[in-house]
Design a protein around this motif. Sequence first.
Motif, PDB file in Angstrom:
ATOM      1  N   SER A 133      40.810  45.751  45.108  1.00 41.09           N
ATOM      2  CA  SER A 133      41.151  45.717  46.534  1.00 41.09           C
ATOM      3  C   SER A 133      39.922  45.890  47.422  1.00 41.09           C
ATOM      4  O   SER A 133      39.976  45.584  48.613  1.00 41.09           O
ATOM      5  CB  SER A 133      42.183  46.800  46.859  1.00 41.09           C
ATOM      6  N   ASP A 166      42.807  39.722  49.240  1.00 41.41           N
ATOM      7  CA  ASP A 166      44.090  39.154  49.653  1.00 41.41           C
ATOM      8  C   ASP A 166      44.473  37.925  48.839  1.00 41.41           C
ATOM      9  O   ASP A 166      45.636  37.535  48.806  1.00 41.41           O
ATOM     10  CB  ASP A 166      44.081  38.825  51.143  1.00 41.41           C
ATOM     11  N   LYS A 167      43.517  37.343  48.111  1.00 44.18           N
ATOM     12  CA  LYS A 167      43.789  36.168  47.279  1.00 44.18           C
ATOM     13  C   LYS A 167      44.162  36.556  45.849  1.00 44.18           C
ATOM     14  O   LYS A 167      44.505  35.698  45.050  1.00 44.18           O
ATOM     15  CB  LYS A 167      42.564  35.248  47.251  1.00 44.18           C
ATOM     16  N   LEU A 168      44.079  37.864  45.538  1.00 48.20           N
ATOM     17  CA  LEU A 168      44.374  38.348  44.189  1.00 48.20           C
ATOM     18  C   LEU A 168      45.856  38.654  44.045  1.00 48.20           C
ATOM     19  O   LEU A 168      46.510  39.018  45.020  1.00 48.20           O
ATOM     20  CB  LEU A 168      43.566  39.611  43.902  1.00 48.20           C
ATOM     21  N   PRO A 169      46.373  38.556  42.821  1.00 48.84           N
ATOM     22  CA  PRO A 169      47.765  38.958  42.603  1.00 48.84           C
ATOM     23  C   PRO A 169      47.956  40.427  43.001  1.00 48.84           C
ATOM     24  O   PRO A 169      47.072  41.253  42.799  1.00 48.84           O
ATOM     25  CB  PRO A 169      47.961  38.779  41.096  1.00 48.84           C
ATOM     26  N   GLU A 170      49.099  40.734  43.565  1.00 49.38           N
ATOM     27  CA  GLU A 170      49.390  42.087  44.059  1.00 49.38           C
ATOM     28  C   GLU A 170      49.178  43.149  42.980  1.00 49.38           C
ATOM     29  O   GLU A 170      48.613  44.209  43.246  1.00 49.38           O
ATOM     30  CB  GLU A 170      50.826  42.140  44.580  1.00 49.38           C
ATOM     31  N   ASP A 171      49.604  42.872  41.747  1.00 47.56           N
ATOM     32  CA  ASP A 171      49.494  43.877  40.682  1.00 47.56           C
ATOM     33  C   ASP A 171      48.068  44.080  40.187  1.00 47.56           C
ATOM     34  O   ASP A 171      47.796  44.992  39.420  1.00 47.56           O
ATOM     35  CB  ASP A 171      50.419  43.525  39.516  1.00 47.56           C
ATOM     36  N   THR A 172      47.148  43.264  40.638  1.00 45.17           N
ATOM     37  CA  THR A 172      45.749  43.361  40.229  1.00 45.17           C
ATOM     38  C   THR A 172      44.924  44.191  41.210  1.00 45.17           C
ATOM     39  O   THR A 172      43.940  44.808  40.828  1.00 45.17           O
ATOM     40  CB  THR A 172      45.136  41.945  40.118  1.00 45.17           C
ATOM     41  N   ARG A 173      45.326  44.237  42.436  1.00 47.88           N
ATOM     42  CA  ARG A 173      44.503  44.826  43.502  1.00 47.88           C
ATOM     43  C   ARG A 173      44.142  46.282  43.276  1.00 47.88           C
ATOM     44  O   ARG A 173      43.059  46.711  43.666  1.00 47.88           O
ATOM     45  CB  ARG A 173      45.181  44.659  44.853  1.00 47.88           C
ATOM     46  N   SER A 227      45.752  37.673  34.631  1.00 50.07           N
ATOM     47  CA  SER A 227      46.038  36.891  35.838  1.00 50.07           C
ATOM     48  C   SER A 227      44.769  36.331  36.468  1.00 50.07           C
ATOM     49  O   SER A 227      44.827  35.420  37.281  1.00 50.07           O
ATOM     50  CB  SER A 227      46.781  37.752  36.866  1.00 50.07           C
ATOM     51  N   MET A 228      43.595  36.882  36.062  1.00 52.85           N
ATOM     52  CA  MET A 228      42.318  36.387  36.566  1.00 52.85           C
ATOM     53  C   MET A 228      41.588  35.565  35.505  1.00 52.85           C
ATOM     54  O   MET A 228      40.405  35.303  35.616  1.00 52.85           O
ATOM     55  CB  MET A 228      41.457  37.552  37.042  1.00 52.85           C
TER      56      MET A 228
END
Length: 139
Positions: free
Chosen positions: A35, A41-48, A71-72
């Motif tokens: 984060s 803001d372009k990353l999956p929510e669960d990754t931040r 996811s990355m």
Amino acid sequence: MFINPYLNFAGNTEEAFNFYKSILGGEFAMLQRFSDNPDADKLPEDTRNMIMHIALPIGNNVLMGTDAPESMGFKLNMGNNSFLCLCPDSREDADSIFNALSEGGQQTMPMQDMFWGAYYGVLTDQFGVQWMINYQPQQ
């Protein structure tokens, strides 16, 4: 120039490093989450909230790590979850070392200026060893 081990985890870096800290002592020299990235803001929510970079000084060395989420595009297996992070003394040395280690290997991320202020690149050498080259100019 110095070299430090860099460990990749599948989402449990924070747990692992708190474990190492409880045994080895010390305080984290750095803890950055995904984060903190300007493009968070372009990353999956669960990754931040995952760990982008953590550093635990141990004597004259630093144990470093990150979460490597699928996811990355990461796929961790035993053997590809560790790197050697080489920190040269100059930008020129960084380029020279990166280019030499890349011969017969594969460049994953070419040397480039990064948002955290370092000049950084990633490669796998011809023997399958993964390297991070990180030149951090003196502040």
